[in-house]
Design a protein around this motif. Structure first.
Motif: not given
Length: 163
Positions: A124-137
């Motif tokens: 149930n993560a929010d959009k910003s958490e997913v986007q931060d994970a994309v940048a990090r990965e």
């Protein structure tokens, strides 16, 4: 061995795409790398007739696939939240599936919850958490924009985690 994964976030007005390259070292399985190849969106405008909008998606998806040469395509599953929106997204998705069939490309599908779980560990993560994970990965010093392109990269990364 390199594998190219194209992630797609289906939509009629905006279809996001994001491609990654995954390299596995058969001698050292722990030495796997992932890099972003490209990302972007295909846009159609609401003042354009529906059939023409679907043709734009069809033509532009063929171009994206020819340029990026993916080995696998990862697609976000259709999410039902408003019936009218769901129908037009389903039409765009039909075009997407036709293009993949014409290129004989294998594909996998993931729900929004599966993507969030894969990237953040929380369904149930929010959009910003997913986007931060994309940048990090992807070792980026920015979050890819627009959101639809970042979402497509998230779908591609989810597929990479599964293979």
């Amino acid at each position: 061995m390199e594998k190219r994964i194209l992630g797609l976030d289906p939509g009629l007005a905006i279809l996001g795409f994001g491609a990654i390259s995954c390299t596995n070292n058969s001698q050292k399985p722990q030495d796997t790398t992932v890099e972003m190849i490209d990302f972007g969106v295909i846009r159609t405008t609401s003042d354009t007739e529906m059939g023409q909008r679907l043709c734009i998606l069809f033509d532009d998806l063929h171009t994206v696939i020819k340029e990026l040469k993916p080995d696998l395509v990862a697609i976000e599953k259709l999410f039902f939240y408003r019936m009218a929106n769901t129908i037009v997204v389903a039409q765009a998705r039909g075009v997407l599936m036709l293009v993949l069939a014409q290129h004989k490309l294998p594909y996998v599908e993931f729900t929004p919850g599966q993507i969030k779980q894969a990237l953040t560990g929380y369904g149930n993560a929010d959009k910003s958490e997913v986007q931060d994970a994309v940048a990090r990965e992807l070792d980026l010093d920015y979050v890819p924009k627009p959101d639809d392109a970042a979402d497509a990269l998230a779908v591609a990364l989810t597929a990479w985690y599964q293979i």
